[in-house]
Write a protein that holds these residues in place. Structure first.
Motif, PDB file in Angstrom:
ATOM      1  N   SER A  66       0.840  -1.205   0.000  1.00 44.79           N
ATOM      2  CA  SER A  66       0.000   0.000   0.000  1.00 44.79           C
ATOM      3  C   SER A  66       0.872   1.250   0.000  1.00 44.79           C
ATOM      4  N   GLU A  80      -3.772   6.013 -11.551  1.00 50.21           N
ATOM      5  CA  GLU A  80      -4.748   5.706 -10.504  1.00 50.21           C
ATOM      6  C   GLU A  80      -5.676   4.567 -10.912  1.00 50.21           C
ATOM      7  N   LEU A  83      -5.721   1.183  -9.128  1.00 51.78           N
ATOM      8  CA  LEU A  83      -6.545   0.890  -7.954  1.00 51.78           C
ATOM      9  C   LEU A  83      -7.825   0.156  -8.340  1.00 51.78           C
ATOM     10  N   GLN A  84      -8.357   0.450  -9.529  1.00 51.77           N
ATOM     11  CA  GLN A  84      -9.575  -0.234  -9.970  1.00 51.77           C
ATOM     12  C   GLN A  84      -9.293  -1.664 -10.404  1.00 51.77           C
ATOM     13  N   LEU A  86      -7.093  -3.668  -8.968  1.00 53.80           N
ATOM     14  CA  LEU A  86      -6.548  -4.449  -7.860  1.00 53.80           C
ATOM     15  C   LEU A  86      -7.309  -5.738  -7.600  1.00 53.80           C
ATOM     16  N   GLN A  87      -8.625  -5.680  -7.688  1.00 49.56           N
ATOM     17  CA  GLN A  87      -9.427  -6.864  -7.365  1.00 49.56           C
ATOM     18  C   GLN A  87      -9.065  -8.031  -8.283  1.00 49.56           C
ATOM     19  N   SER A  95      -7.717  -6.351  -2.087  1.00 45.85           N
ATOM     20  CA  SER A  95      -7.975  -5.134  -2.850  1.00 45.85           C
ATOM     21  C   SER A  95      -8.618  -4.067  -1.970  1.00 45.85           C
ATOM     22  N   SER A  96      -9.595  -4.480  -1.196  1.00 42.47           N
ATOM     23  CA  SER A  96     -10.272  -3.552  -0.285  1.00 42.47           C
ATOM     24  C   SER A  96      -9.295  -2.996   0.754  1.00 42.47           C
ATOM     25  N   ASN A  99      -6.809  -0.571  -1.073  1.00 43.89           N
ATOM     26  CA  ASN A  99      -7.496   0.673  -1.436  1.00 43.89           C
ATOM     27  C   ASN A  99      -7.727   1.550  -0.206  1.00 43.89           C
ATOM     28  N   SER A 100      -8.176   0.952   0.880  1.00 37.26           N
ATOM     29  CA  SER A 100      -8.419   1.715   2.108  1.00 37.26           C
ATOM     30  C   SER A 100      -7.139   2.347   2.626  1.00 37.26           C
ATOM     31  N   ARG A 103      -5.859   5.199   0.310  1.00 40.54           N
ATOM     32  CA  ARG A 103      -6.677   6.410   0.435  1.00 40.54           C
ATOM     33  C   ARG A 103      -6.377   7.156   1.753  1.00 40.54           C
TER      34      ARG A 103
END
Length: 108
Positions: A66, A80, A83-84, A86-87, A95-96, A99-100, A103
């Motif tokens: 991260s 960027e 980030l989409q 990642l899943q 991924s979640s 991303n968290s 951010r």
């Protein structure tokens, strides 16, 4: 591509300052054109694809990745849009988490 993955993987078991230096080195190589942005992104994707295996040996690997991603986003080395995707690369749960964390770091 492998160079990026190996450098970042090797940095994971080092102190935070060394991890930052590794991320700065990768960014510098990309910004200066020594390594293409596509190769930087591909190297990071290779790292992400192996993240579930890496977390066996390095439990905080998600935190470290991260921070690497945050560094590369700030330096505009990777888009960027990563980030989409990642899943697809690491699965929904990781991924979640990434991303968290990214951010939160970017908002500081």
């Amino acid at each position: 591509m492998q160079l990026i993955k190996r450098l970042l993987t090797a940095a994971m078991d080092k102190p935070e300052a060394d991890q930052d230096k590794a991320a700065s080195l990768v960014s510098s190589l990309c910004v200066r054109g020594v390594v293409s942005e596509n190769d930087c992104e591909a190297g990071l994707e290779l790292l992400l694809k192996s993240l579930s295996d890496i977390t066996i040996d390095v439990p905080k690997a998600v935190d470290y990745v991260s921070r690497f991603i945050e560094h590369f986003l700030e330096d505009k080395v990777v888009p960027e849009a990563l980030l989409q995707s990642l899943q697809l690369l690491v699965g929904a749960e990781m991924s979640s988490q990434i991303n968290s964390k990214v951010r939160v770091i970017l908002s500081q």
